[in-house]
Design a protein around this motif. Structure first.
Motif, PDB file in Angstrom:
ATOM      1  N   ILE A 106       0.772  -1.341   0.018  1.00  0.00           N
ATOM      2  CA  ILE A 106       0.092  -0.034  -0.072  1.00  0.00           C
ATOM      3  C   ILE A 106       0.688   1.131   0.152  1.00  0.00           C
ATOM      4  O   ILE A 106       0.490   1.986  -0.729  1.00  0.00           O
ATOM      5  CB  ILE A 106      -1.036  -0.100   1.222  1.00  0.00           C
ATOM      6  N   ASP A 107       1.766   1.347   0.733  1.00  0.00           N
ATOM      7  CA  ASP A 107       2.764   2.482   0.904  1.00  0.00           C
ATOM      8  C   ASP A 107       3.883   2.585  -0.241  1.00  0.00           C
ATOM      9  O   ASP A 107       3.860   3.447  -0.863  1.00  0.00           O
ATOM     10  CB  ASP A 107       3.451   2.642   2.356  1.00  0.00           C
ATOM     11  N   ASP A 108       4.438   1.600  -0.190  1.00  0.00           N
ATOM     12  CA  ASP A 108       5.523   1.236  -1.467  1.00  0.00           C
ATOM     13  C   ASP A 108       5.147   1.361  -2.841  1.00  0.00           C
ATOM     14  O   ASP A 108       5.887   1.873  -3.846  1.00  0.00           O
ATOM     15  CB  ASP A 108       6.365   0.299  -1.430  1.00  0.00           C
ATOM     16  N   LYS A 109       3.905   0.893  -3.287  1.00  0.00           N
ATOM     17  CA  LYS A 109       3.381   1.141  -4.617  1.00  0.00           C
ATOM     18  C   LYS A 109       2.216   1.811  -4.662  1.00  0.00           C
ATOM     19  O   LYS A 109       2.114   2.892  -5.508  1.00  0.00           O
ATOM     20  CB  LYS A 109       2.832  -0.541  -4.898  1.00  0.00           C
ATOM     21  N   LEU A 110       1.101   1.542  -4.100  1.00  0.00           N
ATOM     22  CA  LEU A 110      -0.073   2.147  -4.095  1.00  0.00           C
ATOM     23  C   LEU A 110       0.079   3.827  -4.146  1.00  0.00           C
ATOM     24  O   LEU A 110      -0.280   4.665  -4.813  1.00  0.00           O
ATOM     25  CB  LEU A 110      -1.334   1.617  -3.464  1.00  0.00           C
ATOM     26  N   LEU A 111       0.341   3.905  -2.728  1.00  0.00           N
ATOM     27  CA  LEU A 111       0.388   5.595  -2.285  1.00  0.00           C
ATOM     28  C   LEU A 111       1.635   6.159  -3.039  1.00  0.00           C
ATOM     29  O   LEU A 111       1.401   7.410  -3.406  1.00  0.00           O
ATOM     30  CB  LEU A 111       0.841   5.503  -0.755  1.00  0.00           C
ATOM     31  N   ALA A 112       2.693   5.482  -3.172  1.00  0.00           N
ATOM     32  CA  ALA A 112       3.851   6.238  -3.794  1.00  0.00           C
ATOM     33  C   ALA A 112       3.368   6.561  -5.306  1.00  0.00           C
ATOM     34  O   ALA A 112       3.779   7.732  -5.632  1.00  0.00           O
ATOM     35  CB  ALA A 112       4.990   5.175  -3.841  1.00  0.00           C
ATOM     36  N   SER A 113       2.734   5.651  -6.168  1.00  0.00           N
ATOM     37  CA  SER A 113       2.586   6.167  -7.428  1.00  0.00           C
ATOM     38  C   SER A 113       1.454   7.158  -7.406  1.00  0.00           C
ATOM     39  O   SER A 113       1.379   8.137  -8.382  1.00  0.00           O
ATOM     40  CB  SER A 113       2.202   4.911  -8.167  1.00  0.00           C
ATOM     41  N   TRP A 114       0.398   6.732  -6.380  1.00  0.00           N
ATOM     42  CA  TRP A 114      -0.715   8.031  -6.538  1.00  0.00           C
ATOM     43  C   TRP A 114      -0.127   9.244  -5.828  1.00  0.00           C
ATOM     44  O   TRP A 114      -0.479  10.396  -6.639  1.00  0.00           O
ATOM     45  CB  TRP A 114      -1.804   7.484  -5.408  1.00  0.00           C
ATOM     46  N   LEU A 115       0.894   9.531  -5.164  1.00  0.00           N
ATOM     47  CA  LEU A 115       1.558  10.750  -4.759  1.00  0.00           C
ATOM     48  C   LEU A 115       2.214  11.424  -5.870  1.00  0.00           C
ATOM     49  O   LEU A 115       2.363  12.405  -6.270  1.00  0.00           O
ATOM     50  CB  LEU A 115       2.289  10.585  -3.753  1.00  0.00           C
ATOM     51  N   GLN A 116       2.820  10.394  -6.645  1.00  0.00           N
ATOM     52  CA  GLN A 116       3.579  10.799  -8.104  1.00  0.00           C
ATOM     53  C   GLN A 116       2.617  11.360  -9.274  1.00  0.00           C
ATOM     54  O   GLN A 116       2.948  12.403  -9.646  1.00  0.00           O
ATOM     55  CB  GLN A 116       4.228   9.683  -8.408  1.00  0.00           C
ATOM     56  N   ALA A 117       1.333  10.401  -9.058  1.00  0.00           N
ATOM     57  CA  ALA A 117       0.448  11.096 -10.157  1.00  0.00           C
ATOM     58  C   ALA A 117      -0.139  12.643 -10.008  1.00  0.00           C
ATOM     59  O   ALA A 117      -0.273  13.492 -10.696  1.00  0.00           O
ATOM     60  CB  ALA A 117      -0.903  10.210 -10.179  1.00  0.00           C
ATOM     61  N   ALA A 118      -0.264  12.881  -8.486  1.00  0.00           N
ATOM     62  CA  ALA A 118      -0.676  14.036  -8.194  1.00  0.00           C
ATOM     63  C   ALA A 118       0.512  15.173  -7.911  1.00  0.00           C
ATOM     64  O   ALA A 118       0.134  16.355  -8.410  1.00  0.00           O
ATOM     65  CB  ALA A 118      -1.355  14.115  -6.701  1.00  0.00           C
ATOM     66  N   ARG A 119       1.430  14.925  -7.491  1.00  0.00           N
ATOM     67  CA  ARG A 119       2.649  15.658  -7.463  1.00  0.00           C
ATOM     68  C   ARG A 119       3.782  15.806  -8.452  1.00  0.00           C
ATOM     69  O   ARG A 119       4.976  16.522  -8.005  1.00  0.00           O
ATOM     70  CB  ARG A 119       3.129  15.880  -5.895  1.00  0.00           C
ATOM     71  N   MET A 130       0.039   7.680 -12.733  1.00  0.00           N
ATOM     72  CA  MET A 130      -1.316   7.357 -12.824  1.00  0.00           C
ATOM     73  C   MET A 130      -1.444   5.770 -13.357  1.00  0.00           C
ATOM     74  O   MET A 130      -1.980   5.091 -12.847  1.00  0.00           O
ATOM     75  CB  MET A 130      -1.839   8.109 -13.720  1.00  0.00           C
ATOM     76  N   LYS A 131      -0.543   5.617 -14.309  1.00  0.00           N
ATOM     77  CA  LYS A 131      -0.524   4.091 -14.949  1.00  0.00           C
ATOM     78  C   LYS A 131      -0.270   3.190 -13.781  1.00  0.00           C
ATOM     79  O   LYS A 131      -0.985   2.025 -13.638  1.00  0.00           O
ATOM     80  CB  LYS A 131       0.740   4.232 -16.015  1.00  0.00           C
ATOM     81  N   GLN A 132       0.991   3.594 -12.985  1.00  0.00           N
ATOM     82  CA  GLN A 132       1.115   2.479 -11.763  1.00  0.00           C
ATOM     83  C   GLN A 132       0.176   2.491 -10.767  1.00  0.00           C
ATOM     84  O   GLN A 132      -0.069   1.575 -10.258  1.00  0.00           O
ATOM     85  CB  GLN A 132       2.678   3.067 -11.186  1.00  0.00           C
ATOM     86  N   THR A 133      -0.393   3.713 -10.360  1.00  0.00           N
ATOM     87  CA  THR A 133      -1.592   3.659  -9.547  1.00  0.00           C
ATOM     88  C   THR A 133      -2.778   2.870  -9.912  1.00  0.00           C
ATOM     89  O   THR A 133      -3.176   1.954  -9.413  1.00  0.00           O
ATOM     90  CB  THR A 133      -2.322   5.060  -9.377  1.00  0.00           C
ATOM     91  N   LEU A 134      -3.214   2.924 -11.296  1.00  0.00           N
ATOM     92  CA  LEU A 134      -4.245   2.003 -11.771  1.00  0.00           C
ATOM     93  C   LEU A 134      -3.933   0.365 -11.605  1.00  0.00           C
ATOM     94  O   LEU A 134      -4.800  -0.296 -11.200  1.00  0.00           O
ATOM     95  CB  LEU A 134      -4.663   2.366 -13.291  1.00  0.00           C
ATOM     96  N   LEU A 135      -2.535   0.026 -11.990  1.00  0.00           N
ATOM     97  CA  LEU A 135      -2.048  -1.175 -11.868  1.00  0.00           C
ATOM     98  C   LEU A 135      -2.238  -1.555 -10.213  1.00  0.00           C
ATOM     99  O   LEU A 135      -2.768  -2.683 -10.098  1.00  0.00           O
ATOM    100  CB  LEU A 135      -0.817  -1.336 -12.291  1.00  0.00           C
TER     101      LEU A 135
ATOM    102  N   ASN B  52       5.537 -15.842  -5.373  1.00  0.00           N
ATOM    103  CA  ASN B  52       5.588 -14.247  -5.472  1.00  0.00           C
ATOM    104  C   ASN B  52       5.140 -13.802  -6.740  1.00  0.00           C
ATOM    105  O   ASN B  52       5.727 -12.863  -7.128  1.00  0.00           O
ATOM    106  CB  ASN B  52       7.083 -13.842  -4.933  1.00  0.00           C
ATOM    107  N   PRO B  53       3.673 -13.953  -6.943  1.00  0.00           N
ATOM    108  CA  PRO B  53       3.127 -13.235  -8.176  1.00  0.00           C
ATOM    109  C   PRO B  53       3.354 -11.671  -8.263  1.00  0.00           C
ATOM    110  O   PRO B  53       3.312 -11.238  -9.330  1.00  0.00           O
ATOM    111  CB  PRO B  53       1.858 -13.859  -8.037  1.00  0.00           C
ATOM    112  N   VAL B  54       2.953 -11.223  -6.867  1.00  0.00           N
ATOM    113  CA  VAL B  54       3.061  -9.472  -6.969  1.00  0.00           C
ATOM    114  C   VAL B  54       4.288  -9.228  -7.328  1.00  0.00           C
ATOM    115  O   VAL B  54       4.443  -8.292  -8.083  1.00  0.00           O
ATOM    116  CB  VAL B  54       2.549  -9.149  -5.406  1.00  0.00           C
ATOM    117  N   HIS B  55       5.465  -9.331  -6.670  1.00  0.00           N
ATOM    118  CA  HIS B  55       6.729  -8.849  -7.281  1.00  0.00           C
ATOM    119  C   HIS B  55       7.566  -9.555  -7.937  1.00  0.00           C
ATOM    120  O   HIS B  55       8.414  -9.189  -8.558  1.00  0.00           O
ATOM    121  CB  HIS B  55       7.320  -8.376  -5.524  1.00  0.00           C
ATOM    122  N   LYS B  56       7.441 -11.086  -8.048  1.00  0.00           N
ATOM    123  CA  LYS B  56       8.034 -12.052  -8.804  1.00  0.00           C
ATOM    124  C   LYS B  56       9.655 -11.759  -8.188  1.00  0.00           C
ATOM    125  O   LYS B  56      10.553 -11.485  -9.347  1.00  0.00           O
ATOM    126  CB  LYS B  56       8.093 -11.467 -10.318  1.00  0.00           C
ATOM    127  N   LYS B  57      10.079 -11.451  -7.017  1.00  0.00           N
ATOM    128  CA  LYS B  57      11.191 -11.368  -6.575  1.00  0.00           C
ATOM    129  C   LYS B  57      11.816 -12.159  -5.594  1.00  0.00           C
ATOM    130  O   LYS B  57      11.108 -12.857  -4.941  1.00  0.00           O
ATOM    131  CB  LYS B  57      11.569  -9.903  -6.295  1.00  0.00           C
TER     132      LYS B  57
END
Lengths: 234, 230
Positions: A106-119, A130-135, B52-57
């Motif tokens: 949540i923090d490393d992927k979701l929040l990080a990319s969402w913050l990048q999309a915004a800022r 935005m692309k990373q956030t949607l993924l 590890n399907p999410v990160h594949k690491k």
């Protein structure tokens, strides 16, 4: 209620998802605390002394001792006040693994990319964000299905660590919808999470601490104006 | 021990990954035996992708058939599952535990990125800026992480913070040799410098280190690649 003699002070900023996360944890545990709003442009001596490594909010000061980093703080609250309110992290080590894994995501992927999309500083950065956030949203939707096993929350029948961790975003989901006409978790692409947002937001413990969405929208507009002014000034 | 006979532990890893070593050291602290599976990261096994399907690491720890991914999550799992066994990885006291978790995040979030940037950038302004950023964070560590009379950040034995900083103890000297410049000197960082030597000699670590010559060659090739493709 915090045990006799427990003094809890939270150094925060009303708009920060990380601060909101800690307030949610305190609220679910039924703990009272002193809510100190920091001016992040003019940080207090107490904040700088309590978090010299990062100089960031949130910082929880418990009986004079500081704890920093929102996820670390939530785990600390859960451990120290284990007799008070619900347990946020499960007791079983294998179940704890899932909570910790998805919290990191949540923090490393979701929040990080969402913050990048915004800022993001460039349009390219923002689009990539935005692309990373949607993924990430797609992945979280699947994670919710696995963790909840058909129940209302990540934690099952009741709120758990992941609900509080992701709960950090709930007010911003609504603010984002007002600002950009786009929901982070929408009914079409992430129906389970969209329903979770409504359900979570309706809980009394959550309503007690979530910031007013209009105030967040005004705050975001002000930040955007500041960023635009800074860009043209160069 | 009966406990051990019923358990099957597998570790999927790669010989050069510092995160894999972090997990190896944690398993060593607990005295746990395990099956090690070396992955070719250019041709990942079906098992790894399944676990590890999410990160594949790597690393991925598989405990009685259940996968655990992300090195920090794995290390805490190891400490939880074998609670009464071997050494403590996380401190007993909740506030100390919170501090350990905080510093464990500081390394990948703040310290590692500028160090990597310094290593993969050609000499010049950009590299100097990365070095200064790294030094600033190292100064924070040197000032805030008080060893006192302890040998390790975990006390008299290796703990979570030691494990998190761990790989830097052999990686930084290698980077310094390859670049031809110092990052951590005894004068600038007396506490960290002394800790580095002790860490590499610590019981759970000393027999579980990567092959140094091969690693150095690999790092040289990495730096060349980045300089060429800048």
């Amino acid at each position: 209620m915090a045990g006799g003699g427990d003094e809890l002070k939270l150094l925060g900023a009303f708009a920060s998802p990380f601060v909101i996360r800690v307030k949610l944890a305190l609220s679910f545990k039924g703990l009272s605390f002193e809510d100190v709003e920091e001016d992040l442009g003019n940080k207090s001596e107490l904040l700088l002394a309590s978090n010299p490594a990062q100089k960031k909010v949130p910082v929880l000061i418990h009986n004079g001792k500081p704890v920093c980093d929102s996820q670390v703080i939530v785990q600390y609250i859960d451990e120290v006040f284990s007799g008070t309110g619900p347990s946020l992290l499960p007791a079983d080590p294998s179940e704890r693994v899932a909570a910790r894994f998805w919290a990191a995501y949540i923090d490393d992927k979701l929040l990080a990319s969402w913050l990048q999309a915004a800022r993001g500083k460039t349009d390219e950065e923002k689009t990539e964000g935005m692309k990373q956030t949607l993924l990430a949203v797609e992945t979280m939707e699947a994670a919710f299905k696995t963790c909840s096993k058909g129940k209302p929350f990540f934690g099952g029948d009741s709120v758990g660590y992941l609900d509080v961790t992701l709960g950090a975003l709930v007010a911003w989901v609504h603010a984002g919808a007002a600002l950009y006409g786009m929901r982070l978790f929408d009914d079409a692409k992430s129906p389970l999470l969209a329903a979770w947002v409504e359900r979570f937001g309706a809980l009394d413990a959550v309503k007690a601490v979530l910031p007013d969405v209009n105030r967040l929208v005004e705050f975001a507009k002000m930040k955007q104006a500041q960023a635009a002014a800074a860009a043209t000034a160069q | 021990m009966d406990h051990q006979q019923e358990e099957k532990v597998q570790l999927f890893g790669m010989w050069a990954s510092p995160y894999v070593y972090k997990v190896k050291w944690a398993l060593s602290i607990k005295g746990m035996e395990y099956e090690y599976v070396e992955e070719d990261l250019g041709n990942k096994s079906g098992q790894l992708l399944e676990h590890n399907p999410v990160h594949k690491k790597v690393p991925v720890l598989v405990y009685n058939g259940r996968p655990v991914a992300e090195s920090d999550v794995i290390v805490q799992f190891i400490d939880d599952v074998w609670k009464g066994q071997g050494g403590r990885i996380l401190p007993e006291d909740p506030h100390e535990r919170a501090m350990a978790r905080f510093w464990a995040r500081f390394v990948p979030d703040k310290l590692s990125p500028p160090i990597w940037k310094w290593f993969t950038t050609a000499g010049g302004e950009e590299q100097e800026a990365a070095r200064e950023a790294a030094v600033e964070h190292l100064r924070v560590l040197e000032a805030e992480l008080n060893l006192g009379r302890n040998e390790f950040f975990g006390g008299d034995s290796v703990g979570l913070v030691d494990l998190s900083l761990g790989a830097l103890a052999y990686v930084i000297p290698m980077y310094e040799e390859i670049i031809g410049a110092r990052l951590i000197t005894e004068e600038m960082f007396p506490s960290l410098y002394a800790w580095m030597g002790r860490f590499l000699a610590a019981p759970p670590v000393k027999d579980h280190l990567p092959p140094m010559e091969e690693l150095k060659l690999r790092f040289r090739a990495i730096r060349e690649y980045f300089l060429k493709n800048a």
